[in-house]
Design a protein around this motif. Structure first.
Motif, PDB file in Angstrom:
ATOM      1  N   UNK A 205       0.804  -1.256  -0.125  1.00 49.55           N
ATOM      2  CA  UNK A 205       0.003   0.088  -0.106  1.00 49.55           C
ATOM      3  C   UNK A 205       0.597   1.354  -0.107  1.00 49.55           C
ATOM      4  N   UNK A 206       1.752   1.403   0.863  1.00 45.60           N
ATOM      5  CA  UNK A 206       2.861   2.485   0.931  1.00 45.60           C
ATOM      6  C   UNK A 206       3.537   2.638  -0.428  1.00 45.60           C
ATOM      7  N   UNK A 207       4.044   1.723  -1.063  1.00 46.12           N
ATOM      8  CA  UNK A 207       4.688   1.542  -2.270  1.00 46.12           C
ATOM      9  C   UNK A 207       3.982   2.042  -3.528  1.00 46.12           C
ATOM     10  N   UNK A 208       2.656   1.815  -3.460  1.00 45.99           N
ATOM     11  CA  UNK A 208       1.683   2.140  -4.555  1.00 45.99           C
ATOM     12  C   UNK A 208       1.462   3.886  -4.276  1.00 45.99           C
ATOM     13  N   UNK A 209       1.072   4.359  -3.174  1.00 41.84           N
ATOM     14  CA  UNK A 209       0.988   5.479  -2.828  1.00 41.84           C
ATOM     15  C   UNK A 209       2.118   6.361  -3.261  1.00 41.84           C
ATOM     16  N   UNK A 334      12.727  20.024  -5.555  1.00 44.55           N
ATOM     17  CA  UNK A 334      12.788  19.985  -4.252  1.00 44.55           C
ATOM     18  C   UNK A 334      11.375  19.468  -3.680  1.00 44.55           C
ATOM     19  N   UNK A 335      11.248  18.434  -3.020  1.00 39.01           N
ATOM     20  CA  UNK A 335      10.162  17.677  -2.546  1.00 39.01           C
ATOM     21  C   UNK A 335      10.163  17.592  -1.063  1.00 39.01           C
ATOM     22  N   UNK A 336       9.793  18.543   0.068  1.00 39.51           N
ATOM     23  CA  UNK A 336       9.821  18.273   1.169  1.00 39.51           C
ATOM     24  C   UNK A 336       8.667  17.574   1.612  1.00 39.51           C
ATOM     25  N   UNK A 337       8.848  16.263   2.280  1.00 38.63           N
ATOM     26  CA  UNK A 337       7.976  15.470   2.764  1.00 38.63           C
ATOM     27  C   UNK A 337       7.917  14.853   4.160  1.00 38.63           C
ATOM     28  N   UNK A 338       6.907  14.000   4.418  1.00 37.65           N
ATOM     29  CA  UNK A 338       7.035  13.596   6.119  1.00 37.65           C
ATOM     30  C   UNK A 338       6.779  12.082   5.814  1.00 37.65           C
ATOM     31  N   UNK A 339       7.226  11.572   6.920  1.00 37.82           N
ATOM     32  CA  UNK A 339       7.368   9.791   6.890  1.00 37.82           C
ATOM     33  C   UNK A 339       7.514   9.394   8.209  1.00 37.82           C
ATOM     34  N   UNK A 340       7.458   8.154   8.369  1.00 47.06           N
ATOM     35  CA  UNK A 340       7.854   7.513   9.411  1.00 47.06           C
ATOM     36  C   UNK A 340       7.877   6.022   9.547  1.00 47.06           C
ATOM     37  N   UNK A 341       8.815   5.100  10.241  1.00 46.27           N
ATOM     38  CA  UNK A 341       8.757   4.083  10.076  1.00 46.27           C
ATOM     39  C   UNK A 341       7.486   3.384  10.574  1.00 46.27           C
ATOM     40  N   UNK A 342       6.747   3.983  11.509  1.00 45.28           N
ATOM     41  CA  UNK A 342       5.477   3.314  12.055  1.00 45.28           C
ATOM     42  C   UNK A 342       4.314   3.355  10.947  1.00 45.28           C
ATOM     43  N   UNK A 343       4.523   4.247  10.101  1.00 50.78           N
ATOM     44  CA  UNK A 343       3.604   4.269   8.836  1.00 50.78           C
ATOM     45  C   UNK A 343       4.244   3.655   7.585  1.00 50.78           C
ATOM     46  N   UNK A 344       5.209   2.691   7.796  1.00 53.75           N
ATOM     47  CA  UNK A 344       5.860   2.037   6.797  1.00 53.75           C
ATOM     48  C   UNK A 344       7.067   3.019   6.369  1.00 53.75           C
ATOM     49  N   UNK A 345       6.804   3.924   5.595  1.00 50.39           N
ATOM     50  CA  UNK A 345       7.668   4.932   5.014  1.00 50.39           C
ATOM     51  C   UNK A 345       7.185   6.126   5.177  1.00 50.39           C
ATOM     52  N   UNK A 346       6.471   6.487   3.972  1.00 56.12           N
ATOM     53  CA  UNK A 346       6.074   7.962   3.357  1.00 56.12           C
ATOM     54  C   UNK A 346       4.612   8.150   3.984  1.00 56.12           C
ATOM     55  N   UNK A 347       4.374   9.301   4.263  1.00 54.99           N
ATOM     56  CA  UNK A 347       2.979  10.036   4.604  1.00 54.99           C
ATOM     57  C   UNK A 347       2.420  11.015   3.655  1.00 54.99           C
ATOM     58  N   UNK A 348       3.435  11.909   3.297  1.00 58.35           N
ATOM     59  CA  UNK A 348       3.024  12.931   2.434  1.00 58.35           C
ATOM     60  C   UNK A 348       4.026  13.388   1.408  1.00 58.35           C
TER      61      UNK A 348
END
Length: 583
Positions: A205-209, A334-348
């Motif tokens: 799911x995370x990779x698809x997003x 430039x692509x500032x982003x947000x993510x975390x391990x607990x959400x697999x990787x990327x969030x926004x």
């Protein structure tokens, strides 16, 4: 979304596990070079086709099955390179839970070996995978330093000694989308490392997003120096190219850190279209790549320069654009982003080809939990960088951490996430899993949400990160964000090393007080003058009088593998008197 030929068909979209995905790539594109690793960080290539990766994974998987360790945890002990990826996929083929790790550094054995030992104990690992060089060389050297390499009673599988045809004995492990793929241990920025449980469903799911928001094509090229032990290195840089069917070009973090030019030169040489790293790395390139070398680079192919894994600073973005714009780098990349391990990787992510968005807010209002735009000429305003919008299927909510009620736009609260990319939970920590991964809004009962323990706000649907809930410094009822204080300290004196300051609070009697710890290259500077400059800057910029300012030796401040400051570890060292103090 721009699809690869396979991604546009049902074959990839219907894959429910990473094992199915690699098998499909290997069946349809066996001779396509999917992975290239630069063993010297420059020109020496090690290449791996999808067919070869599948063959290696089958051999390792069959060997693991012969050891009878299905469903158990396996430590992956490899230096940066493609062997770790082969071992990772081999574990998945066998139905074994992979645990990617950083090898302990013999020069920092007192810090790095305890982490390995703690993870081995937490994961209850029954097997360790390594190359013969690691087992007989690196780990043997650790035994000489430490006397014992205590990582439990594990069985060893030396993957470069597996026979060529071993993969023929692989039995279908019958894994499903709910099968645990791997445990990835958190960096320990704010607590003892915890194993995040990621299923195949979470991962796909995370990779698809990520693939959709970054508009990857089969012609995309990922260039990276991030390790597979980090969620950004594993998912964003190594596995998303497999999902999208495009090329990965990697190098060791050490090769990058010693000579940052190597990363940019690889982007130039391989016509890299996407790469990403924490904020500090962009600053490092500005400082360490001289103008004469910049002139030789062609960065015009670079379409997505992800900036994440730590606070994104607008000053860094502007410095990098100014330094490398003449080399073809575009602001829109430039692509500032947000993510975390607990959400697999990327969030926004910020939409592709959109320039970074900055928002200046009133400092006094922010201290009261509101993000009110500041006037253009307002002194003391704080600038935040937009981290874009959530991945498809993801919901971001800003929530009061006490009442668990959702906040309004431009109100600061805890960032909560809901979506299929949220990980299963923490390994063997049911109470923390329930608290952080199964949260619900108090009024509507909507959930489950992942509580990130990060603070931020939404404006016009875009996410802005203000800080870390547990790192927040509250003095006299006002909120102070440590990264803002740390930036002030870095600017206060040339002797303060960039990216090497920790600001945190301690209990000083009846109130919380500020402590600053900074690495310093004193040169000819007086320690007293440097401390005085820091104190003056913090007082002027933040209306805070530091309780203590400590200068420590270069290279000794606590950081994670990805370069994030470990404020809690620094605080603990300060309290127990184990900092390597120079003033």
């Amino acid at each position: 979304m721009k699809n690869s030929p396979l991604l546009g068909s049902t074959s990839i979209q219907e894959c429910s596990t990473l094992v199915e995905l690699l098998r499909r790539r290997a069946a349809d594109q066996p001779d396509r070079v999917g992975y290239t690793f630069l063993t010297d960080g420059e020109t020496q290539e090690q290449n791996l086709t999808y067919g070869e990766l599948d063959k290696k994974a089958r051999a390792i998987g069959a060997s693991l099955q012969a050891m009878g360790v299905r469903g158990e945890r396996a430590l992956l002990l490899y230096p940066p390179g493609l062997e770790c990826l082969e071992a990772f996929m081999g574990c998945l083929y066998a139905g074994v839970v992979a645990v990617p790790l950083d090898l302990p550094d013999p020069s920092r054995i007192s810090r790095t070996l305890p982490r390995l030992q703690a993870i081995a104990a937490s994961a209850q690992a029954s097997v360790a995978l390594a190359s013969s060089d690691v087992r007989d060389g690196h780990l043997a050297a650790l035994r000489k330093v430490d006397g014992v390499l205590d990582i439990g009673q594990v069985k060893w599988l030396i993957t470069d000694r597996i026979e060529e045809g071993a993969g023929e004995n692989l039995v279908d492990a019958e894994i499903t989308e709910d099968t645990i793929a791997y445990l990835l241990y958190t960096s320990g920025s704010t607590a003892t490392p915890k194993g995040v449980v990621v299923s195949h469903k979470n991962l796909l799911a995370n990779m698809a997003g990520i693939h959709a928001m970054n508009e990857h094509t089969p012609e995309s090229v990922m260039v990276t120096w991030l390790p597979l032990s980090h969620d950004l290195g594993l998912v964003f840089t190594a596995l998303v190219p497999l999902y999208g069917g495009f090329r990965y070009v990697g190098m060791s973090p050490i090769h990058f850190l010693y000579k940052p030019l190597r990363w940019l030169a690889a982007i130039s040489r391989y016509r890299g279209t996407v790469s990403g790293c924490p904020n500090f790395a962009y600053d490092l390139c500005v400082r360490k790549v001289p103008p004469a070398e910049r002139a030789k680079l062609d960065l015009s192919s670079w379409a997505i320069a992800l900036n994440g894994a730590e606070p994104v600073r607008h000053e860094t973005i502007e410095r990098f654009i100014e330094a490398f714009g003449p080399s073809g780098f575009r602001r829109e990349a430039f692509n500032p982003s947000y993510g975390m391990t607990q959400a697999t990787c990327s969030v926004s992510f910020v939409p592709v080809s959109a320039p970074p968005t900055y928002l200046r807010v009133q400092k006094a209002a922010l201290e009261r939990g509101k993000a009110i735009p500041a006037a253009p000429d307002e002194a003391g305003a704080i600038t935040f960088v937009s981290c874009g919008r959530e991945l498809p299927g993801q919901r971001i909510a800003i929530v009061d951490p006490e009442t668990k009620l959702e906040k309004q736009p431009c109100e600061v609260g805890e960032i909560w996430l809901r979506g299929p990319g949220n990980a299963v939970g923490y390994w063997n920590r049911p109470e923390e899993t329930e608290e952080l991964f199964h949260a619900k809004l108090a009024d509507t009962g909507e959930g489950p949400f992942l509580r990130t323990e990060d603070l931020g706000f939404l404006k016009d649907g875009e996410l802005y990160i203000t800080g870390r809930l547990k790192d927040l410094i509250i003095v006299r009822g006002l909120n102070h964000y440590p990264q803002d204080i740390e930036l002030t300290v870095e600017k206060s004196s040339r002797a303060v090393r960039p990216g090497a300051t920790a600001a945190f609070s301690v209990d000083a009697g009846d109130e919380e007080r500020l402590v600053v710890v900074s690495e310093a290259d004193l040169g000819g500077a007086s320690p007293a003058d440097v401390v005085g400059d820091i104190r003056q800057a913090v007082v002027e910029q933040h209306d805070l009088m530091p309780h203590a300012i400590v200068l420590v030796k270069p290279g000794t401040i606590f950081k994670t593998a990805s370069g994030k400051i470990q404020r809690r570890a620094c605080r603990a060292a300060y309290l127990n008197g184990t900092l390597e103090v120079i003033a």
